[in-house]
Design an enzyme around this catalytic site. Structure first.
Site, mmCIF file in Angstrom:
data_model
loop_
_atom_site.group_PDB
_atom_site.id
_atom_site.type_symbol
_atom_site.label_atom_id
_atom_site.label_comp_id
_atom_site.label_asym_id
_atom_site.label_seq_id
_atom_site.Cartn_x
_atom_site.Cartn_y
_atom_site.Cartn_z
ATOM 1 N N SER A 26 1.585 8.223 -3.554
ATOM 2 C CA SER A 26 2.206 7.706 -3.956
ATOM 3 C C SER A 26 2.859 7.207 -5.364
ATOM 4 O O SER A 26 3.877 7.851 -5.078
ATOM 5 C CB SER A 26 0.747 6.898 -4.301
ATOM 6 O OG SER A 26 0.734 5.489 -3.868
ATOM 7 N N HIS A 59 -0.679 0.766 0.376
ATOM 8 C CA HIS A 59 -0.073 1.769 1.546
ATOM 9 C C HIS A 59 -0.350 1.389 3.534
ATOM 10 O O HIS A 59 -1.678 2.287 4.143
ATOM 11 C CB HIS A 59 -0.742 3.334 1.508
ATOM 12 C CG HIS A 59 -0.270 3.963 0.260
ATOM 13 N ND1 HIS A 59 1.291 4.205 0.186
ATOM 14 C CD2 HIS A 59 -0.378 4.004 -1.100
ATOM 15 C CE1 HIS A 59 1.380 4.494 -0.804
ATOM 16 N NE2 HIS A 59 0.423 4.760 -1.987
#
Length: 311
Positions: free
Chosen positions: A94, A198
């Site tokens: 991430s 996400h």
């Protein structure tokens, strides 16, 4: 071959930066970064409580700063030649991909911190639109779990391998998941993040980040860069930057990154500060690969020994 990896949001804990700031020159570097991005990183990394550093706009730059700082102490941060001399590959989970981009020389330290500051602010703004969150599923069959999540309207935002998937969606959807776990899942654990990262909930942040990225001139990676979009290696700096923008609203495929590590012949993995999460996954998914998490400067000597073994 050694891979250097950087953790994502949720890895931060109160005071975790304190011992790193005692290293020579560290406090000055952090002060300069703080001035550049308008955020007191030293305060948040040493004095702020768990709620304060849970704030997306704070947590993300704090994690990137800590990752670069610890890798610098190890001798593996920018300039890129240092990372290339120590690690055969780099990757990040991430927001950790921005840290990895700094390791690879795609972005210099200040550019990486400015980009992640904009990322954190944009994602915090997007998260404020709807109450959302993320929860980790422990155990179970990935295919069964993914189908179950989609039935509940949730997104498998992180497919981490080693039997772990992270679901993201509204708080109501996550509450339903807690009451109706996929078959084989042992436990559902809420994560210390402030939104459904996400996923499509982050679409407004993609646009904001794209505008910030347009002002940057990325260099090509000087070391193998593994993207968490699909586990592919990326050789061009422009593509790395494009993926950094898009991944805000796309799932993280850390399972595919670990498959690529295996294909590359990785024998050792070091996770920069605040390490622990990715080494835990690697221990389960990459048997035989030596792992080490940089939690405090006390771990530096062992990390250097591991680097020497892998050279």
């Amino acid at each position: 071959m050694l891979v250097l990896v950087a953790p994502g949001q949720g890895a931060q804990t109160p005071g975790f930066l304190t011992p790193w700031l005692e290293l020579p020159g560290a406090a000055d570097r952090v002060a300069a970064w703080s001035d550049a991005i308008g955020l007191d990183l030293a305060h948040y990394g040493t004095q702020a409580d768990a709620d304060a550093i849970r704030d997306t706009a704070v947590a993300q730059p704090l994690l990137v700063a800590a990752g670069i700082l610890s890798a610098t102490a190890l001798g593996a941060a920018t300039p890129a030649a240092d990372a290339a001399g120590l690690a055969g590959a780099v990757a990040g989970h991430s927001v950790g991909e921005i840290t990895a981009a700094a390791f690879a020389g795609v972005l210099d330290d200040t550019a990486a911190l400015r980009l992640v500051r904009r990322r954190g602010l944009a994602m915090a703004e997007a998260a404020a639109i709807t109450e959302t969150g993320m929860s980790a599923l422990l155990g179970g069959d990935p295919e069964v779990s993914v189908a179950h999540l989609e039935k509940l309207g949730l997104t498998p935002a992180n497919i981490n391998g080693a039997g772990q998937i992270v679901a993201a969606g509204t708080l109501e959807q996550l509450a339903a998941l807690n009451e109706d776990k996929p078959e084989g899942v042992r436990k559902v654990v809420p994560l210390k993040v402030a939104g459904a990262f996400h996923t499509h909930h982050m679409a407004p942040a993609v646009e904001a980040l794209a505008k910030a990225a347009a002002d940057l001139t990325p260099a090509d990676p000087k070391v193998t860069y593994v993207s968490n979009k699909d586990g592919r290696t990326v050789a061009g700096g422009a593509e790395v930057l494009e993926r950094l923008v898009g991944q805000v609203a796309n799932p993280v495929r850390w399972d595919l990154c670990m498959e690529t590590f295996r294909e590359l012949g990785v024998t050792a993995l070091i996770e920069v500060c605040p390490g622990g999460t990715l080494t835990g996954l690697a221990k389960r998914a990459l048997p035989g690969v030596k792992t080490l998490a940089l939690k405090t400067p006390d771990d530096l000597d062992a990390a250097r020994e591991l680097i020497a073994e892998s050279a």
